[in-house]
Design a protein around this motif. Structure first.
Motif, PDB file in Angstrom:
ATOM      1  N   LYS A 196      -5.638   6.431   7.397  1.00  0.00           N
ATOM      2  CA  LYS A 196      -6.349   7.430   8.191  1.00  0.00           C
ATOM      3  C   LYS A 196      -5.343   8.368   8.837  1.00  0.00           C
ATOM      4  O   LYS A 196      -4.361   7.926   9.434  1.00  0.00           O
ATOM      5  N   THR A 226      -9.417   5.087   1.119  1.00  0.00           N
ATOM      6  CA  THR A 226      -9.381   3.638   0.938  1.00  0.00           C
ATOM      7  C   THR A 226      -8.925   3.295  -0.468  1.00  0.00           C
ATOM      8  O   THR A 226      -9.335   3.944  -1.436  1.00  0.00           O
ATOM      9  N   SER A 227      -8.071   2.278  -0.590  1.00  0.00           N
ATOM     10  CA  SER A 227      -7.574   1.845  -1.895  1.00  0.00           C
ATOM     11  C   SER A 227      -8.664   1.122  -2.677  1.00  0.00           C
ATOM     12  O   SER A 227      -9.685   0.703  -2.133  1.00  0.00           O
ATOM     13  N   THR A 267      -4.831   0.500   7.928  1.00  0.00           N
ATOM     14  CA  THR A 267      -5.610  -0.679   8.315  1.00  0.00           C
ATOM     15  C   THR A 267      -5.794  -1.581   7.102  1.00  0.00           C
ATOM     16  O   THR A 267      -6.155  -1.108   6.023  1.00  0.00           O
ATOM     17  N   TRP A 268      -5.527  -2.877   7.287  1.00  0.00           N
ATOM     18  CA  TRP A 268      -5.665  -3.875   6.213  1.00  0.00           C
ATOM     19  C   TRP A 268      -6.959  -4.659   6.405  1.00  0.00           C
ATOM     20  O   TRP A 268      -7.286  -5.060   7.508  1.00  0.00           O
ATOM     21  N   TYR A 269      -7.669  -4.891   5.307  1.00  0.00           N
ATOM     22  CA  TYR A 269      -8.947  -5.592   5.351  1.00  0.00           C
ATOM     23  C   TYR A 269      -8.914  -6.801   4.423  1.00  0.00           C
ATOM     24  O   TYR A 269      -8.359  -6.760   3.317  1.00  0.00           O
ATOM     25  N   ARG A 283      -8.010  -4.883   0.789  1.00  0.00           N
ATOM     26  CA  ARG A 283      -7.830  -3.438   0.600  1.00  0.00           C
ATOM     27  C   ARG A 283      -7.101  -2.851   1.805  1.00  0.00           C
ATOM     28  O   ARG A 283      -6.996  -3.481   2.866  1.00  0.00           O
ATOM     29  N   CYS A 284      -6.568  -1.663   1.588  1.00  0.00           N
ATOM     30  CA  CYS A 284      -5.928  -0.939   2.682  1.00  0.00           C
ATOM     31  C   CYS A 284      -6.609   0.415   2.851  1.00  0.00           C
ATOM     32  O   CYS A 284      -7.147   0.978   1.892  1.00  0.00           O
ATOM     33  N   GLU A 285      -6.588   0.903   4.077  1.00  0.00           N
ATOM     34  CA  GLU A 285      -7.222   2.176   4.412  1.00  0.00           C
ATOM     35  C   GLU A 285      -6.227   3.031   5.179  1.00  0.00           C
ATOM     36  O   GLU A 285      -5.609   2.561   6.145  1.00  0.00           O
ATOM     37  N   CYS A 312       0.862  -1.178   0.000  1.00  0.00           N
ATOM     38  CA  CYS A 312       0.000   0.000   0.000  1.00  0.00           C
ATOM     39  C   CYS A 312       0.902   1.231   0.000  1.00  0.00           C
ATOM     40  O   CYS A 312       1.725   1.392   0.908  1.00  0.00           O
ATOM     41  N   THR A 317      -9.700  10.034   5.817  1.00  0.00           N
ATOM     42  CA  THR A 317      -9.558   8.607   5.538  1.00  0.00           C
ATOM     43  C   THR A 317      -9.683   8.369   4.037  1.00  0.00           C
ATOM     44  O   THR A 317     -10.585   8.903   3.390  1.00  0.00           O
TER      45      THR A 317
END
Length: 372
Positions: free
Chosen positions: A346, A361-362, A301-303, A342-344, A287, A359
């Motif tokens: 913030k 988000t990718s 943050t990784w999702y 995805r990565c976010e 990311c 924030t």
């Protein structure tokens, strides 16, 4: 005439491994099917819990009962900790034979050790001046992480640890303070900062009326701050413009000057390992966050779908915009096929910053996993 022999027994055990094992271990399971015939009609199914991992069959044309062994290799991740694996043997004899001849092994449970990962907690906490505050630091790891707190002002602090988290209780907070929490186990150590922001109490005012007084000389007027800003503190996107008015109550002065600290900008560009992934192989997803400042307030943050699988923070003190990269390792599993990662990013600037925090988000990365 074909010999029919249902499996006498079926056993599952590891090959050259004893648990617990570190994350990323190539773990081999061996399934042994004892005295079965005809072998060409046998199917062996591998399970993790109730999820089918793989099916194996045999091309041999042996009619008499034999004992066969199969080996299944899996790269263990932290999500496999506590998982139960088993193998199941089923003999297919067509319409003329028994409907189902099935025998299942006992479950084989694995214990996986992995380094700590922080769970979602606040990085900025506001508190009124003189009040008490409790800070929480939670992390997942195996073995269970041990926690350590550090700050430049450790007065009136009481620390407690319970389960996956550690808390510090601070009484009578009077100044902005940064507390550093470190989570450590035998496989690694991670740290994060939690900023305590003190909101000053509003000054109370009162009016008192007194009668005439006689003094030998006129009292000197009390000095007050002659400068007034329309916005004492502002947060503005780096390179953007902002309007702040400065005025003075002094009738005579030599001029007014300005000084600014820093600005912020956040842009996010995903950089994923694309293409077909093979089950059991480890891959890195990256990311890239461009032109970000101040970096110490960034949280990535990784999702996996809607599930949080990782959180990263940064300790750099750089004030000017920089490009920052974060990465996360995943071991491809057939359950990941079609899943969106995805990565976010913030940027949490506290109470003076935008609310909610900035924030971005990718775009999602859709995993395509090739299963053997």
């Amino acid at each position: 005439m074909n010999s029919l022999e249902a499996p006498e027994d079926i056993a599952l055990h590891s090959v050259n491994h004893t648990t617990p094992v570190p994350e990323g271990t190539e773990y081999q399971l061996q399934c042994e099917i004892i005295n079965v015939a005809p072998i060409q009609n046998l199917t062996v199914t591998w399970y993790k819990g109730n999820y089918v991992l793989r099916n194996d069959s045999f091309n041999k044309s042996i009619k008499k009962p034999v004992t066969e062994s199969l080996v299944f290799t899996i790269t263990l991740g932290r999500e496999d900790n506590g998982a139960q694996f088993r193998c199941e043997a089923e003999l297919h004899l067509g319409l003329e034979g028994p409907q189902r001849l099935v025998k299942s092994s006992q479950a084989h449970k694995v214990q996986v050790q992995y380094s700590p990962t922080f769970l979602l907690t606040d990085n900025v906490v506001e508190v009124s001046e003189g009040s008490d505050v409790s800070l929480n630091c939670s992390a997942d790891g195996n073995p269970q992480p041990k926690f350590h707190w550090a700050s430049d002002s450790a007065d009136h602090v009481n620390e407690t640890t319970e389960g996956q988290g550690s808390n510090v209780y601070i009484t009578g907070v009077t100044a902005n303070t940064t507390y550093k929490c470190t989570a450590t186990n035998t496989l690694g150590s991670i740290s994060k900062s939690i900023h305590v922001i003190v909101k000053p109490l509003k000054e109370s005012s009162s009016t008192t009326t007194i009668g005439p007084m006689t003094t030998p000389a006129e009292a000197e007027p009390r000095m007050t701050n002659p400068l007034e800003l329309s916005h004492p503190k502002v947060v503005v996107r780096y390179g953007a413009s902002v309007s702040v008015n400065c005025s003075t109550s002094l009738a005579k002065h030599e001029g007014l000057g300005w000084e600014a600290k820093y600005g912020v900008e956040i842009q996010l560009t995903p950089n994923h390992s694309a293409g077909l992934m093979s089950e059991g192989e480890e891959y890195k997803i990256a990311c890239d966050i461009e032109n970000i400042a101040p970096i110490r307030h960034l949280i990535v943050t990784w999702y996996r779908g809607t599930q949080i699988i990782g959180i990263q923070s940064f300790n750099e003190t750089t004030e000017t915009p920089v490009n920052q990269s974060a990465s996360f390792n995943i071991t491809a599993n057939r359950s990941d096929n079609g899943i969106e990662f995805r990565c976010e990013a913030k940027l949490d600037l506290g109470p003076e910053g935008p609310q909610p925090p900035l924030t971005v988000t990718s775009q999602p990365f859709i995993a395509i996993v090739h299963c053997i």
